[in-house]
Design a protein around this motif. Structure first.
Motif, PDB file in Angstrom:
ATOM      1  N   ASP A  17      15.560  -4.527   0.191  1.00  0.00           N
ATOM      2  CA  ASP A  17      15.687  -3.330   0.808  1.00  0.00           C
ATOM      3  C   ASP A  17      14.570  -2.722   1.741  1.00  0.00           C
ATOM      4  OD1 ASP A  17      16.305  -0.484   1.084  1.00  0.00           O
ATOM      5  OD2 ASP A  17      15.040   0.281  -0.508  1.00  0.00           O
ATOM      6  N   ILE A  18      15.142  -2.611   3.095  1.00  0.00           N
ATOM      7  CA  ILE A  18      14.130  -2.651   4.500  1.00  0.00           C
ATOM      8  C   ILE A  18      13.435  -1.522   4.101  1.00  0.00           C
ATOM      9  CG2 ILE A  18      14.282  -2.142   6.662  1.00  0.00           C
ATOM     10  CD1 ILE A  18      16.986  -3.547   6.635  1.00  0.00           C
ATOM     11  N   THR A  19      13.681  -0.446   3.329  1.00  0.00           N
ATOM     12  CA  THR A  19      13.094   0.824   3.438  1.00  0.00           C
ATOM     13  C   THR A  19      11.774   0.552   2.400  1.00  0.00           C
ATOM     14  OG1 THR A  19      14.772   2.347   3.784  1.00  0.00           O
ATOM     15  CG2 THR A  19      12.771   3.418   2.958  1.00  0.00           C
ATOM     16  N   ARG A  20      12.198   0.253   1.343  1.00  0.00           N
ATOM     17  CA  ARG A  20      11.128  -0.164   0.272  1.00  0.00           C
ATOM     18  C   ARG A  20      10.098  -1.370   0.674  1.00  0.00           C
ATOM     19  NH1 ARG A  20      13.441  -1.482  -5.384  1.00  0.00           N
ATOM     20  NH2 ARG A  20      13.890   0.688  -5.069  1.00  0.00           N
ATOM     21  N   SER A  31       1.177  -0.039   3.194  1.00  0.00           N
ATOM     22  CA  SER A  31       0.379   0.537   2.134  1.00  0.00           C
ATOM     23  C   SER A  31      -0.907  -0.100   2.631  1.00  0.00           C
ATOM     24  CB  SER A  31       0.595  -0.137   0.707  1.00  0.00           C
ATOM     25  OG  SER A  31       1.868   0.212   0.328  1.00  0.00           O
ATOM     26  N   PRO A  32      -2.165   0.896   2.495  1.00  0.00           N
ATOM     27  CA  PRO A  32      -3.460   0.505   2.943  1.00  0.00           C
ATOM     28  C   PRO A  32      -4.068  -0.538   2.261  1.00  0.00           C
ATOM     29  CG  PRO A  32      -3.421   2.687   1.796  1.00  0.00           C
ATOM     30  CD  PRO A  32      -1.815   2.239   1.981  1.00  0.00           C
ATOM     31  N   TRP A  33      -3.494  -1.100   0.921  1.00  0.00           N
ATOM     32  CA  TRP A  33      -4.204  -2.147   0.172  1.00  0.00           C
ATOM     33  C   TRP A  33      -3.319  -3.374   0.635  1.00  0.00           C
ATOM     34  CZ3 TRP A  33       0.009  -4.053  -2.407  1.00  0.00           C
ATOM     35  CH2 TRP A  33       1.034  -3.199  -2.515  1.00  0.00           C
ATOM     36  N   VAL A  34      -2.401  -3.442   1.425  1.00  0.00           N
ATOM     37  CA  VAL A  34      -1.856  -4.663   1.974  1.00  0.00           C
ATOM     38  C   VAL A  34      -2.556  -4.994   3.411  1.00  0.00           C
ATOM     39  CG1 VAL A  34       0.139  -5.952   2.683  1.00  0.00           C
ATOM     40  CG2 VAL A  34       0.245  -4.380   0.871  1.00  0.00           C
ATOM     41  N   ALA A  35      -3.314  -4.195   3.937  1.00  0.00           N
ATOM     42  CA  ALA A  35      -3.641  -4.305   5.482  1.00  0.00           C
ATOM     43  C   ALA A  35      -4.616  -5.644   5.286  1.00  0.00           C
ATOM     44  CB  ALA A  35      -4.613  -3.182   5.703  1.00  0.00           C
ATOM     45  N   TYR A  36      -5.700  -6.098   4.567  1.00  0.00           N
ATOM     46  CA  TYR A  36      -6.500  -7.188   4.621  1.00  0.00           C
ATOM     47  C   TYR A  36      -6.200  -8.254   3.703  1.00  0.00           C
ATOM     48  CZ  TYR A  36      -8.797  -3.419   7.167  1.00  0.00           C
ATOM     49  OH  TYR A  36      -9.335  -2.458   8.133  1.00  0.00           O
ATOM     50  N   CYS A  37      -4.858  -8.281   3.261  1.00  0.00           N
ATOM     51  CA  CYS A  37      -4.478  -9.646   2.534  1.00  0.00           C
ATOM     52  C   CYS A  37      -3.854 -10.332   3.288  1.00  0.00           C
ATOM     53  CB  CYS A  37      -3.700  -9.039   1.534  1.00  0.00           C
ATOM     54  SG  CYS A  37      -4.162  -7.799   0.198  1.00  0.00           S
ATOM     55  N   ARG A  38      -3.490 -11.759   2.721  1.00  0.00           N
ATOM     56  CA  ARG A  38      -2.780 -12.594   3.367  1.00  0.00           C
ATOM     57  C   ARG A  38      -1.212 -12.448   2.968  1.00  0.00           C
ATOM     58  NH1 ARG A  38      -7.164 -15.675   1.130  1.00  0.00           N
ATOM     59  NH2 ARG A  38      -8.609 -16.550   2.749  1.00  0.00           N
ATOM     60  N   VAL A  39      -0.560 -11.664   3.857  1.00  0.00           N
ATOM     61  CA  VAL A  39       0.792 -11.243   3.493  1.00  0.00           C
ATOM     62  C   VAL A  39       1.923 -12.456   3.800  1.00  0.00           C
ATOM     63  CG1 VAL A  39       2.775  -9.482   3.912  1.00  0.00           C
ATOM     64  CG2 VAL A  39       0.164  -9.055   3.780  1.00  0.00           C
ATOM     65  N   ILE A  40       2.814 -12.797   2.930  1.00  0.00           N
ATOM     66  CA  ILE A  40       3.872 -13.796   3.275  1.00  0.00           C
ATOM     67  C   ILE A  40       5.232 -13.036   2.941  1.00  0.00           C
ATOM     68  CG2 ILE A  40       4.849 -15.959   2.531  1.00  0.00           C
ATOM     69  CD1 ILE A  40       1.976 -16.859   1.815  1.00  0.00           C
ATOM     70  N   ILE A  41       5.913 -12.904   3.783  1.00  0.00           N
ATOM     71  CA  ILE A  41       7.341 -12.186   3.713  1.00  0.00           C
ATOM     72  C   ILE A  41       8.509 -13.481   3.722  1.00  0.00           C
ATOM     73  CG2 ILE A  41       8.753 -10.274   4.546  1.00  0.00           C
ATOM     74  CD1 ILE A  41       6.168  -9.515   6.269  1.00  0.00           C
ATOM     75  N   LEU A  42       9.301 -13.064   2.537  1.00  0.00           N
ATOM     76  CA  LEU A  42      10.347 -13.921   2.330  1.00  0.00           C
ATOM     77  C   LEU A  42      11.602 -13.076   3.061  1.00  0.00           C
ATOM     78  CD1 LEU A  42       8.660 -15.068   0.136  1.00  0.00           C
ATOM     79  CD2 LEU A  42      10.711 -16.146  -0.587  1.00  0.00           C
ATOM     80  N   LEU A  43      12.366 -13.579   4.132  1.00  0.00           N
ATOM     81  CA  LEU A  43      13.393 -12.860   4.765  1.00  0.00           C
ATOM     82  C   LEU A  43      14.447 -13.714   5.051  1.00  0.00           C
ATOM     83  CD1 LEU A  43      11.887 -10.727   7.843  1.00  0.00           C
ATOM     84  CD2 LEU A  43      12.771  -9.791   5.683  1.00  0.00           C
ATOM     85  N   ARG A  44      15.541 -13.094   4.685  1.00  0.00           N
ATOM     86  CA  ARG A  44      16.957 -13.696   5.122  1.00  0.00           C
ATOM     87  C   ARG A  44      17.302 -13.396   6.660  1.00  0.00           C
ATOM     88  NH1 ARG A  44      17.718 -10.924   0.204  1.00  0.00           N
ATOM     89  NH2 ARG A  44      18.719 -12.102  -1.477  1.00  0.00           N
ATOM     90  N   THR A  45      17.095 -14.752   7.365  1.00  0.00           N
ATOM     91  CA  THR A  45      17.105 -14.785   8.837  1.00  0.00           C
ATOM     92  C   THR A  45      18.226 -15.688   9.032  1.00  0.00           C
ATOM     93  OG1 THR A  45      15.433 -16.344   8.836  1.00  0.00           O
ATOM     94  CG2 THR A  45      14.657 -14.265   9.064  1.00  0.00           C
TER      95      THR A  45
END
Length: 163
Positions: free
Chosen positions: A53-56, A63-77
């Motif tokens: 869900d794109i909106t979610r 979210s502010p708590w994600v700002a300084y994390c190492r974020v990995i996003i799994l996407l259907r591309t």
């Protein structure tokens, strides 16, 4: 450092519980609809986001708590079989990444510096309007730029994020 897996797919969450994490670190599983009552990631943690869900997904990534994390996003591309080696976070990897490849990506993320990728105000504005369904001719008038500039901005941003 902890590993946070956020997903709206319970099968994905069951699958990642079997991944061998580097250094036997703690893993925390979050179902995307129940984030408020769980422990939030801290600075430097690894956050894997697998939300259809794109909106979610947008709400969680802003979210502010994600700002300084190492974020990995799994996407259907469109290039859903290739993983591009990326230096700055967030990393965008294909949805169909296997368990062993994901474990390798997690170990690389743990060893890398949490450098955040910058995004310009014009890139942010362009994708803000595109997500709301605005056409490029309408964006040309709204942003007061040329159509050629909009196409170049869109293309360069999508290449930067591996889309």
């Amino acid at each position: 450092m902890e590993y946070h897996f956020i997903s709206d797919d319970s099968f994905f969450l069951q699958g990642v519980s079997g991944i061998n994490l580097p250094g036997r670190k703690k893993r925390i599983l979050h179902h995307a609809g129940m984030l408020s009552d769980k422990k939030h990631p801290q600075s430097g943690d690894i956050v894997v986001v697998n939300i259809a869900d794109i909106t979610r997904r947008q709400h969680i990534l802003q979210s502010p708590w994600v700002a300084y994390c190492r974020v990995i996003i799994l996407l259907r591309t469109k290039n859903d079989g290739r993983y591009q080696n990326q230096r700055k976070f967030p990393w965008v990897i294909p949805f169909r990444t296997g368990q062993y490849t994901l474990a390798d990506i997690l170990s690389r993320a743990a060893a890398s510096e949490p450098i955040q990728r910058g995004i310009t105000q014009s890139q942010r504005l362009l994708f803000h309007y595109l997500c709301r369904g605005y056409s490029l001719p309408l964006l040309k008038e709204k942003m007061k730029v040329t159509t050629k500039y909009l196409y170049a901005l869109k293309l360069s941003t999508m290449k930067t994020y591996g889309l």
